[in-house]
Design a protein around this motif. Structure first.
Motif: not given
Length: 314
Positions: A296, A206, A66, A140, A144, A70, A202, A221, A219, A204
């Motif tokens: 996500n 964006k 993850l 970013d 995470a 990110a 997991y 996570a 975004s 990520y």
């Protein structure tokens, strides 16, 4: 002022927003240049390790994918080669008005006002903002790190201390010029990751105006522990929506014991976005954030489908 990669500090200097009388290069601090395993099974990321070296480190890719994903969603390859882990935590907002020395900005000039509130605020905060500032934190990597429950290690004239990642960055309140919990003279030495990296489930995500070299509008996570289709542990952190990476413990707790499906993630999204407030040009971010959380969460069920050229699992 301290300088390592300089990818943000030099920009601020060029924009005439910083005027350092003296720069102290800290790249000779060899103990901050390594990634090492901790006795509890976690990983210590040196503050002077580059973002690129961190993202591509075998242990990060294996145990904390993850985080790797990110980091690689941020900036450009050239910047990731220069930017350091410690510097990533300390970067300033990319608010238009912060970067305009002629515009009132409480973060740059406390007490002058916030131009974004009545101005063009498309990229600005929908959570945790105040009447003094509605800027967002641009990282970013930090989204995470917040989801993983990292710990920031710092040293200063009063010795060493550990700061839980959720406490490191702060909301603007009446003092938006204060971005984080560092005391004057303190230096980040490392970022510690816990032993559990959520390497099976997991994602990520964006969402931005263009695919490359753009900051997130929203975004997310997401890290999940799933057993027999039931969520045993959940972490969700948002970026692009607040002055800091945004986590809501109640939302994560609400997922425990639930089936990993869109309905569960939608209910968690409602909790996360309680109190969200949009402005003239960013109202869309509230609905965008909810959809991103749901999407996500579903992506995290099959992270292998996020690889280039991968096909969804049956």
């Amino acid at each position: 002022m301290l300088i390592a990669g300089g990818t943000n500090l030099v920009d601020l200097w060029k924009y005439n927003l910083l005027h350092p009388k003296l720069l102290v290069d800290i790249n000779h601090l060899s103990e901050c240049h390594s990634i090492t395993e901790l006795e509890d099974g976690g990983l210590r990321l040196g503050a002077l390790v580059s973002n690129a070296d961190t993202a591509y480190h075998p242990l990060v890719e294996e145990r904390y994918p993850l985080l790797s994903k990110a980091i690689l969603a941020g900036a450009s390859a050239q910047i990731r080669n220069m930017a350091t882990n410690g510097g990533n935590l300390l970067q300033r907002t990319r608010c238009y008005y912060f970067y305009d020395p002629d515009a009132p900005c409480n973060k740059r000039n406390p007490g002058s006002g916030c131009s974004a509130i009545e101005g063009y605020n498309r990229i600005h905060a929908i959570l945790g903002a105040s009447s003094a500032c509605i800027a967002v934190f641009p990282s970013d990597m930090c989204v995470a790190l917040a989801a993983l429950g990292a710990v920031v290690q710092v040293v200063g004239k009063n010795g060493e201390r550990s700061i839980p990642f959720t406490d490191f960055h702060r909301l603007p309140g009446d003092t938006p010029e204060v971005d984080n919990a560092l005391q004057p003279g303190e230096l980040i030495t490392s970022i510690d990751l816990p032993g559990h990296g959520f390497a099976r489930h997991y994602s990520y995500l964006k969402l931005r105006d263009r695919h490359s070299y753009a900051f997130a509008l929203v975004s997310v996570a997401t890290a999940l522990d799933i057993e027999d289709g039931v969520i045993r542990d959940a972490r969700i952190a948002l970026g692009g929506v607040a002055h800091k990476p945004w986590r809501v413990a109640d939302a994560e707790a609400s997922l425990v014991g639930k089936e990993a499906n869109e309905e569960s993630f939608a209910a968690a999204a409602d909790i996360i976005l309680q109190g969200a407030q949009g402005f003239q040009y960013n109202q869309f971010k509230i609905e965008l954030a909810k959809r991103a959380i749901i999407r996500n969460g579903m992506m995290a069920l099959h992270p292998e489908t996020q690889l280039p050229g991968a096909q969804p699992s049956a």
